[in-house]
Design a protein around this motif. Sequence first.
Motif, PDB file in Angstrom:
ATOM      1  N   ASN A   7       0.851  -1.195   0.000  1.00 17.89           N
ATOM      2  CA  ASN A   7       0.000   0.000   0.000  1.00 17.89           C
ATOM      3  C   ASN A   7       0.885   1.242   0.000  1.00 17.89           C
ATOM      4  O   ASN A   7       1.965   1.252   0.604  1.00 17.89           O
ATOM      5  CB  ASN A   7      -1.006  -0.025   1.154  1.00 17.89           C
ATOM      6  CG  ASN A   7      -0.341   0.264   2.481  1.00 17.89           C
ATOM      7  OD1 ASN A   7       0.000   1.409   2.780  1.00 17.89           O
ATOM      8  ND2 ASN A   7      -0.114  -0.788   3.282  1.00 17.89           N
TER       9      ASN A   7
ATOM     10  N   TYR B  16       6.809  -6.380   7.625  1.00 17.94           N
ATOM     11  CA  TYR B  16       5.560  -6.173   8.371  1.00 17.94           C
ATOM     12  C   TYR B  16       5.882  -5.818   9.826  1.00 17.94           C
ATOM     13  O   TYR B  16       7.028  -5.523  10.139  1.00 17.94           O
ATOM     14  CB  TYR B  16       4.632  -7.382   8.227  1.00 17.94           C
ATOM     15  CG  TYR B  16       5.100  -8.669   8.904  1.00 17.94           C
ATOM     16  CD1 TYR B  16       6.136  -9.435   8.374  1.00 17.94           C
ATOM     17  CD2 TYR B  16       4.499  -9.112  10.074  1.00 17.94           C
ATOM     18  CE1 TYR B  16       6.547 -10.605   8.986  1.00 17.94           C
ATOM     19  CE2 TYR B  16       4.900 -10.296  10.692  1.00 17.94           C
ATOM     20  CZ  TYR B  16       5.934 -11.029  10.145  1.00 17.94           C
ATOM     21  OH  TYR B  16       6.345 -12.188  10.760  1.00 17.94           O
TER      22      TYR B  16
ATOM     23  N   GLN C 217      -5.331  -5.778   8.969  1.00 18.92           N
ATOM     24  CA  GLN C 217      -4.688  -5.127   7.801  1.00 18.92           C
ATOM     25  C   GLN C 217      -3.605  -6.010   7.206  1.00 18.92           C
ATOM     26  O   GLN C 217      -3.488  -6.166   6.002  1.00 18.92           O
ATOM     27  CB  GLN C 217      -4.047  -3.799   8.228  1.00 18.92           C
ATOM     28  CG  GLN C 217      -5.024  -2.672   8.407  1.00 18.92           C
ATOM     29  CD  GLN C 217      -4.358  -1.493   9.120  1.00 18.92           C
ATOM     30  OE1 GLN C 217      -3.302  -1.628   9.718  1.00 18.92           O
ATOM     31  NE2 GLN C 217      -5.001  -0.346   9.045  1.00 18.92           N
ATOM     32  N   TRP C 218      -2.782  -6.601   8.098  1.00 16.70           N
ATOM     33  CA  TRP C 218      -1.683  -7.448   7.597  1.00 16.70           C
ATOM     34  C   TRP C 218      -2.235  -8.686   6.909  1.00 16.70           C
ATOM     35  O   TRP C 218      -1.758  -9.107   5.868  1.00 16.70           O
ATOM     36  CB  TRP C 218      -0.724  -7.791   8.739  1.00 16.70           C
ATOM     37  CG  TRP C 218       0.344  -8.792   8.394  1.00 16.70           C
ATOM     38  CD1 TRP C 218       0.621  -9.936   9.067  1.00 16.70           C
ATOM     39  CD2 TRP C 218       1.288  -8.742   7.297  1.00 16.70           C
ATOM     40  NE1 TRP C 218       1.667 -10.608   8.468  1.00 16.70           N
ATOM     41  CE2 TRP C 218       2.091  -9.892   7.369  1.00 16.70           C
ATOM     42  CE3 TRP C 218       1.514  -7.848   6.258  1.00 16.70           C
ATOM     43  CZ2 TRP C 218       3.111 -10.181   6.466  1.00 16.70           C
ATOM     44  CZ3 TRP C 218       2.529  -8.126   5.339  1.00 16.70           C
ATOM     45  CH2 TRP C 218       3.316  -9.280   5.453  1.00 16.70           C
TER      46      TRP C 218
ATOM     47  N   GLU D 208      -3.269  -7.698   3.454  1.00 12.81           N
ATOM     48  CA  GLU D 208      -2.122  -7.401   2.591  1.00 12.81           C
ATOM     49  C   GLU D 208      -1.401  -8.687   2.189  1.00 12.81           C
ATOM     50  O   GLU D 208      -1.021  -8.884   1.033  1.00 12.81           O
ATOM     51  CB  GLU D 208      -1.170  -6.456   3.333  1.00 12.81           C
ATOM     52  CG  GLU D 208      -0.131  -5.846   2.440  1.00 12.81           C
ATOM     53  CD  GLU D 208       0.631  -4.707   3.107  1.00 12.81           C
ATOM     54  OE1 GLU D 208       0.112  -4.092   4.061  1.00 12.81           O
ATOM     55  OE2 GLU D 208       1.766  -4.462   2.686  1.00 12.81           O
TER      56      GLU D 208
END
Length: 376
Positions: free
Chosen positions: A124, A160, A169-170, A173
Amino acid sequence: MQPVSIYIHWPFCKAKCPYCDFNSHVRNQIDHDIWLKAYLTEIDYYKEYLNNKKITSIFFGGGTPSLMQASTIDAILNKISHFTLSDTLEITLEANPTSIEAARFKDFARIGINRVSIGIQALNDIDLKFLGRTHSAKNAINAIEIAKENFTNYSFDLIYARPNQTLKQWEQELLSALKLTAKHLSLYQLTIEKGTSFYRAYHNNEFKLPDEDLASNLYNLTNDIVENHGLKCYEISNYAVPGFESIHNLSYWNYQDYLGIGPGAHGRINNQAQMMIHHPENWLKQVLEKKVGLQQQNELSLTEQIEEFLLMGLRLTSGVNIKLMEQRFQKSFKELINPAQLEAMIKYGLVKLDDNIYATKKGRLLLNQIIANLVK
Ligand SMILES: C[S@@+](CC[C@H](N)C(=O)[O-])C[C@H]1O[C@@H](n2cnc3c(N)ncnc32)[C@H](O)[C@@H]1O
Ligand code: SF4
């Protein structure tokens, strides 16, 4: 013939990322011809050594080796091709995913690179900006598509455990990353290294990192998601579809000989530890004068070899095979380690033992302490 891998360090980048403490520097101009001459000279210096070895992998690391001229890489590979090469020779190049570099993947494949390892870092744009990267998420996806067209074997890195990153969120992703179908991923938690811009910013409280519990949950979530997609965690931060593990990195973790060429490169050859001069131009000057940029070379004692052997091998999920360890050091396992300490570590759940010795998940976070106590 004994196996050896070769690491070649290219020390230049377009910009310095705020988290990075690798030997990487920004220069306005680089004389590519002089650099090529120095690499060829240093490889030549080791020709007697290489003549009796089988080369299993070559790794162009950095810095940003995707900024090297293809003709430089081609000439280096041509020089190495005169030695004995393994049938499964892996030749990796670390690449950044800017559009200019991705456009060169085809040339890299043509000259013999058969694996690229791409520094994606995040998918992102907000986090890419925070990480100081010069590419966008769109560039990243495009670079992976181009890698897929040119290489059967490609890997990418993500960082990360970033500030404010939630598990959800992780997860999202990482699931997007897995759709890009690489057969190898390197997934690192962000670490704050001394001497970097992030070190100063972090200690000025400009951002916070996930606490220990969240970091551990992020790690466990990573392993669960990646393993559900057919990749195995074969080393602390490395994941692969079986058969696609990095031959080069395994050579370090299996404590095989490796020759380091270029500024700051480390090597382990014939039980000697070698380190080349760190500063790029100082290395260059010395190689041109003395044919090798060595700063230091010292014989490793047996204890040091055993410590390094275990420190590397216990990073692997498969651990260290005891018979192989005994063969290598010509001593029984009981003579190589401290049996009372081993028993205590098994009791504390840090180490497991069958035909192999393994560090548990908890143990892998404490490897240095384990080795300090385990080796006699
Ligand atoms: C030599 S660097 C990268 C090569 C290439 N120039 C790039 O930036 O993609 C190798 C990898 O180490 C990881 N790395 C470097 N510094 C890190 C840090 N402080 N925390 C976590 N990962 C880091 C990054 O994922 C990076 O891709
Ligand atoms: S992370 Fe890569 S591009 Fe960034 S400074 Fe380090 S080596 Fe260079």
